[in-house]
Design a protein around this motif. Structure first.
Motif, PDB file in Angstrom:
ATOM      1  N   ASN A 101       1.222   0.788  -2.446  1.00 56.67           N
ATOM      2  CA  ASN A 101       1.110   2.191  -2.071  1.00 56.67           C
ATOM      3  C   ASN A 101       0.084   2.321  -0.950  1.00 56.67           C
ATOM      4  OD1 ASN A 101      -1.416   3.877  -2.926  1.00 56.67           O
ATOM      5  ND2 ASN A 101      -1.083   2.518  -4.676  1.00 56.67           N
ATOM      6  N   THR A 102       0.229   3.343  -0.129  1.00 54.39           N
ATOM      7  CA  THR A 102      -0.514   3.428   1.133  1.00 54.39           C
ATOM      8  C   THR A 102      -1.706   4.376   1.071  1.00 54.39           C
ATOM      9  OG1 THR A 102       1.072   5.097   1.886  1.00 54.39           O
ATOM     10  CG2 THR A 102       1.473   2.805   2.555  1.00 54.39           C
ATOM     11  N   SER A 103      -2.034   4.902  -0.094  1.00 58.35           N
ATOM     12  CA  SER A 103      -3.195   5.777  -0.219  1.00 58.35           C
ATOM     13  C   SER A 103      -4.451   5.031   0.207  1.00 58.35           C
ATOM     14  CB  SER A 103      -3.343   6.264  -1.664  1.00 58.35           C
ATOM     15  OG  SER A 103      -4.491   7.077  -1.816  1.00 58.35           O
ATOM     16  N   GLY A 104      -5.231   5.626   1.100  1.00 58.92           N
ATOM     17  CA  GLY A 104      -6.467   5.003   1.568  1.00 58.92           C
ATOM     18  C   GLY A 104      -6.305   4.148   2.798  1.00 58.92           C
ATOM     19  N   TYR A 105      -5.074   3.894   3.216  1.00 59.16           N
ATOM     20  CA  TYR A 105      -4.811   3.101   4.427  1.00 59.16           C
ATOM     21  C   TYR A 105      -4.586   4.045   5.623  1.00 59.16           C
ATOM     22  CZ  TYR A 105      -4.313  -1.102   1.585  1.00 59.16           C
ATOM     23  OH  TYR A 105      -4.555  -2.151   0.733  1.00 59.16           O
ATOM     24  N   GLY A 106      -4.740   3.485   6.823  1.00 61.70           N
ATOM     25  CA  GLY A 106      -4.479   4.261   8.031  1.00 61.70           C
ATOM     26  C   GLY A 106      -5.339   5.501   8.124  1.00 61.70           C
ATOM     27  N   GLN A 107      -6.624   5.359   7.779  1.00 65.46           N
ATOM     28  CA  GLN A 107      -7.502   6.525   7.747  1.00 65.46           C
ATOM     29  C   GLN A 107      -7.578   7.190   9.124  1.00 65.46           C
ATOM     30  OE1 GLN A 107     -11.262   5.738   5.830  1.00 65.46           O
ATOM     31  NE2 GLN A 107     -10.318   4.485   4.245  1.00 65.46           N
ATOM     32  N   GLY A 108      -7.450   8.497   9.117  1.00 63.94           N
ATOM     33  CA  GLY A 108      -7.464   9.252  10.352  1.00 63.94           C
ATOM     34  C   GLY A 108      -6.084   9.583  10.886  1.00 63.94           C
ATOM     35  N   PHE A 109      -5.035   9.047  10.212  1.00 70.30           N
ATOM     36  CA  PHE A 109      -3.678   9.211  10.737  1.00 70.30           C
ATOM     37  C   PHE A 109      -2.733   9.788   9.688  1.00 70.30           C
ATOM     38  CE2 PHE A 109      -5.777   6.057  13.319  1.00 70.30           C
ATOM     39  CZ  PHE A 109      -5.438   6.451  14.608  1.00 70.30           C
ATOM     40  N   VAL A 110      -1.751  10.521  10.183  1.00 71.19           N
ATOM     41  CA  VAL A 110      -0.783  11.202   9.327  1.00 71.19           C
ATOM     42  C   VAL A 110       0.121  10.200   8.618  1.00 71.19           C
ATOM     43  CG1 VAL A 110       1.211  12.769   9.325  1.00 71.19           C
ATOM     44  CG2 VAL A 110      -0.787  13.257  10.787  1.00 71.19           C
ATOM     45  N   GLN A 111       0.257  10.378   7.312  1.00 69.04           N
ATOM     46  CA  GLN A 111       1.250   9.629   6.550  1.00 69.04           C
ATOM     47  C   GLN A 111       2.419  10.553   6.239  1.00 69.04           C
ATOM     48  OE1 GLN A 111       0.191   6.855   3.564  1.00 69.04           O
ATOM     49  NE2 GLN A 111      -1.954   6.717   4.186  1.00 69.04           N
ATOM     50  N   GLY A 112       3.606   9.967   6.112  1.00 62.57           N
ATOM     51  CA  GLY A 112       4.794  10.784   5.933  1.00 62.57           C
ATOM     52  C   GLY A 112       5.670  10.357   4.775  1.00 62.57           C
ATOM     53  N   ASN A 113       6.182  11.363   4.041  1.00 65.93           N
ATOM     54  CA  ASN A 113       7.263  11.161   3.084  1.00 65.93           C
ATOM     55  C   ASN A 113       8.572  11.047   3.860  1.00 65.93           C
ATOM     56  OD1 ASN A 113       5.792  11.883   0.408  1.00 65.93           O
ATOM     57  ND2 ASN A 113       5.296  13.577   1.771  1.00 65.93           N
ATOM     58  N   LEU A 114       9.598  10.539   3.205  1.00 65.99           N
ATOM     59  CA  LEU A 114      10.840  10.217   3.896  1.00 65.99           C
ATOM     60  C   LEU A 114      12.046  10.790   3.166  1.00 65.99           C
ATOM     61  CD1 LEU A 114      11.323   8.417   6.412  1.00 65.99           C
ATOM     62  CD2 LEU A 114      11.850   6.541   4.853  1.00 65.99           C
ATOM     63  N   ALA A 115      12.982  11.332   3.947  1.00 71.42           N
ATOM     64  CA  ALA A 115      14.298  11.705   3.427  1.00 71.42           C
ATOM     65  C   ALA A 115      15.318  11.386   4.514  1.00 71.42           C
ATOM     66  CB  ALA A 115      14.351  13.173   3.048  1.00 71.42           C
ATOM     67  N   ILE A 116      16.293  10.554   4.190  1.00 72.34           N
ATOM     68  CA  ILE A 116      17.312  10.114   5.148  1.00 72.34           C
ATOM     69  C   ILE A 116      18.676  10.369   4.515  1.00 72.34           C
ATOM     70  CG2 ILE A 116      18.210   8.165   6.485  1.00 72.34           C
ATOM     71  CD1 ILE A 116      15.468   6.822   6.197  1.00 72.34           C
ATOM     72  N   MET A 117      19.564  11.041   5.268  1.00 71.17           N
ATOM     73  CA  MET A 117      20.853  11.410   4.677  1.00 71.17           C
ATOM     74  C   MET A 117      21.934  11.513   5.748  1.00 71.17           C
ATOM     75  SD  MET A 117      19.709  15.289   3.852  1.00 71.17           S
ATOM     76  CE  MET A 117      18.190  14.575   3.220  1.00 71.17           C
ATOM     77  N   PRO A 118      23.210  11.502   5.344  1.00 70.91           N
ATOM     78  CA  PRO A 118      24.299  11.663   6.313  1.00 70.91           C
ATOM     79  C   PRO A 118      24.196  12.989   7.057  1.00 70.91           C
ATOM     80  CG  PRO A 118      25.140  10.853   4.211  1.00 70.91           C
ATOM     81  CD  PRO A 118      23.716  11.250   3.974  1.00 70.91           C
TER      82      PRO A 118
END
Length: 262
Positions: free
Chosen positions: A22-39
């Protein structure tokens, strides 16, 4: 893996399969994003769902056309097929598998949505001296299904998923003040205190993520969560859909400061 790495360096470790956590605590200072991909035939309904439910589903980016898997507006050489630690694949609303690479499953009709994530505002809380328990304990943030109904759009509907961080009352008030400045990453909490009021029966058994310690004198504080689209996907039952696995985010090159409302 070193948490001080740049987002690009972290994505390279994810792409190579060296990092799958899991990416909590990584990439400090930068936006993290949830993902949804669909037809593409489902994309307009989902876009409207996000627009009607900006707290759990704040859009920070999307592909410019169906089949596009590079997202240059969000970061250097981002390939959405391989730069998230773990993905979930749904068929007719049913979770069928989790994978670390989407390349074998990619289709030319897929549209990608990247939604704001609470991991971005965690940094602002910590900078103000507030403890974020899931980071302190080194676990994924606890997330829960609730009875808070989303506004329906086309074929998408469902209830809101929330993430929880326990705090003393004074810290919770400060957290509200801080997070109000970040509407693109869920904004202020939806609820403080009694979990049963929002349909959570057992605070120690999250539906996603890991349980954390709630100390005497602390309130559970609940924020809208970007896992909400997964509930909507379960309800809508598109024949094929992809999300991130809860807690396993896309780390972009966008600075968190870009999302703050001053």
């Amino acid at each position: 893996m070193n948490k001080e790495m740049t987002p690009f360096e972290i994505r390279q470790h994810i792409r190579s399969g060296e990092f799958t956590g899991n990416t909590s605590g990584y990439g400090q200072g930068f936006v993290q994003g949830n993902l949804a991909i669909m037809p593409k035939e489902w994309a307009n309904d989902f876009l409207q769902f996000c627009q009607k439910n900006p707290k759990p589903c704040p859009i920070v980016g999307m592909s410019s056309q169906p089949g596009e898997f590079m997202l240059p507006d969000l970061g250097q050489e981002i390939d959405i097929r391989s730069d998230v630690p773990k993905y979930r694949i749904y068929e007719h609303g049913i979770l069928t598998r989790e994978v670390a690479d989407l390349t074998p499953f990619w289709r030319d009709d897929l549209v990608t949505f990247v939604l704001g994530c609470s991991f971005s505002f965690e940094e602002a809380l910590i900078a103000d001296g507030l403890e974020v328990r899931n980071i302190t304990e080194g676990v994924n943030v606890p997330m829960y299904r609730t009875n808070i109904e989303c506004k329906s759009a086309g074929r998408f509907s469902g209830t809101t998923v929330v993430s929880m961080r326990p705090m003393k009352a004074a810290d919770a008030i400060r957290a509200v003040q801080i997070c109000t400045r970040f509407p693109s990453v869920h904004g202020a909490p939806l609820h403080l205190g009694d979990p049963s009021q929002i349909g959570i029966n057992d605070i120690n058994t999250p539906d996603f993520g890991d349980a954390v310690t709630i100390k005497e004198g602390e309130l559970p504080v609940f924020w809208a969560c970007g896992v909400t689209p997964q509930v909507a996907i379960e309800q809508a039952k598109p024949e094929f859909c992809i999300t991130h696995s809860p807690g396993h985010m896309l780390i972009t090159d966008l600075p968190n400061s870009r999302l703050a409302v001053l």
